[in-house]
Design a protein around this motif. Structure first.
Motif, PDB file in Angstrom:
ATOM      1  N   CYS A  87       0.842  -1.197   0.000  1.00 20.43           N
ATOM      2  CA  CYS A  87       0.000   0.000   0.000  1.00 20.43           C
ATOM      3  C   CYS A  87       0.880   1.251   0.000  1.00 20.43           C
ATOM      4  CB  CYS A  87      -0.900  -0.007   1.231  1.00 20.43           C
ATOM      5  SG  CYS A  87      -1.801   1.535   1.452  1.00 20.43           S
ATOM      6  N   ASN A 115       0.051   4.157   0.834  1.00 17.45           N
ATOM      7  CA  ASN A 115      -0.319   5.087   1.906  1.00 17.45           C
ATOM      8  C   ASN A 115       0.246   4.661   3.250  1.00 17.45           C
ATOM      9  OD1 ASN A 115      -2.050   6.604   0.092  1.00 17.45           O
ATOM     10  ND2 ASN A 115      -3.408   4.837   0.205  1.00 17.45           N
ATOM     11  N   CYS A 116       0.112   3.342   3.575  1.00 17.87           N
ATOM     12  CA  CYS A 116       0.552   2.899   4.901  1.00 17.87           C
ATOM     13  C   CYS A 116       1.686   1.864   4.818  1.00 17.87           C
ATOM     14  CB  CYS A 116      -0.624   2.322   5.682  1.00 17.87           C
ATOM     15  SG  CYS A 116      -1.235   0.750   5.033  1.00 17.87           S
TER      16      CYS A 116
HETATM   17 ZN   LIG Z   1      -2.869   1.107   3.471  1.00 16.57          ZN
END
Ligand SMILES: [Zn+2]
Length: 171
Positions: A133, A135-136
């Motif tokens: 991911c 984002n994270c």
């Molecule tokens: Zn994520």
């Protein structure tokens, strides 16, 4: 930028690659063609100062190829290279393993998940389903569709941040 043809100093190949860092993928402006692994060869003709550049598109039939070709020419000419020849080569297919580490980082900056490194392994469903991911950085993700906004992207869902994200597909 003025350069007399007869006073032109032949640049080192490393210098040419550094100049080419300025040529970015038109769809992903954070990544250079060098870090994308699209620039396959750079040759210098010592006698004339002419620079030959070989490009291999990430996906055959990539509509941005002509644009990239002109951008490479324009960039090298602006640094005083007297002549540039860009060849598009399909002899050896591009693979996502040709992305450099800096290239993978550039994809993350663009919120695109970098493809997993294939190495000598076969590209099977496990590879297509695997994604990080953007984002994270988690791996609790699920492949939603192997066909994203462009040919080279897949869409995944992150169960941790509950968001869809795009991945630069492994090939
Ligand atoms: Zn994520």
């Amino acid at each position: 930028m003025q350069n007399e043809a007869n006073s032109f100093q032949l640049p080192a190949k490393s210098q040419i690659l550094e100049w080419l860092q300025a040529v970015k993928d038109p769809e992903i402006p954070t990544i250079s063609l060098v870090d994308l692994g699209v620039i396959r060869a750079v040759e210098l003709d010592e006698a004339t100062g002419k620079v030959y550049v070989q490009l291999t598109p990430t996906f055959a039939g990539c509509p941005a190829m002509d644009y990239m070709k002109r951008d490479v020419e324009r960039t090298l000419l602006s640094h005083g290279v007297p002549a540039v020849e860009v060849e598009i080569s399909l002899r050896e297919a591009w693979s996502s393993d040709m992305l450099t580490d800096a290239g993978r980082e550039a994809l993350r900056q663009h919120k695109l998940s970098p493809p997993p490194v294939l190495g000598n392994q076969v590209l099977d469903l496990d590879f297509l389903e695997y994604a990080e991911c953007p984002n994270c950085q988690g791996h609790n993700t699920e492949l939603r569709t192997p066909f994203g906004a462009t040919l080279c992207r897949a869409v995944h869902y992150c169960h941790d941040c509950r968001q869809l994200f795009e991945q630069f597909k492994p090939i």
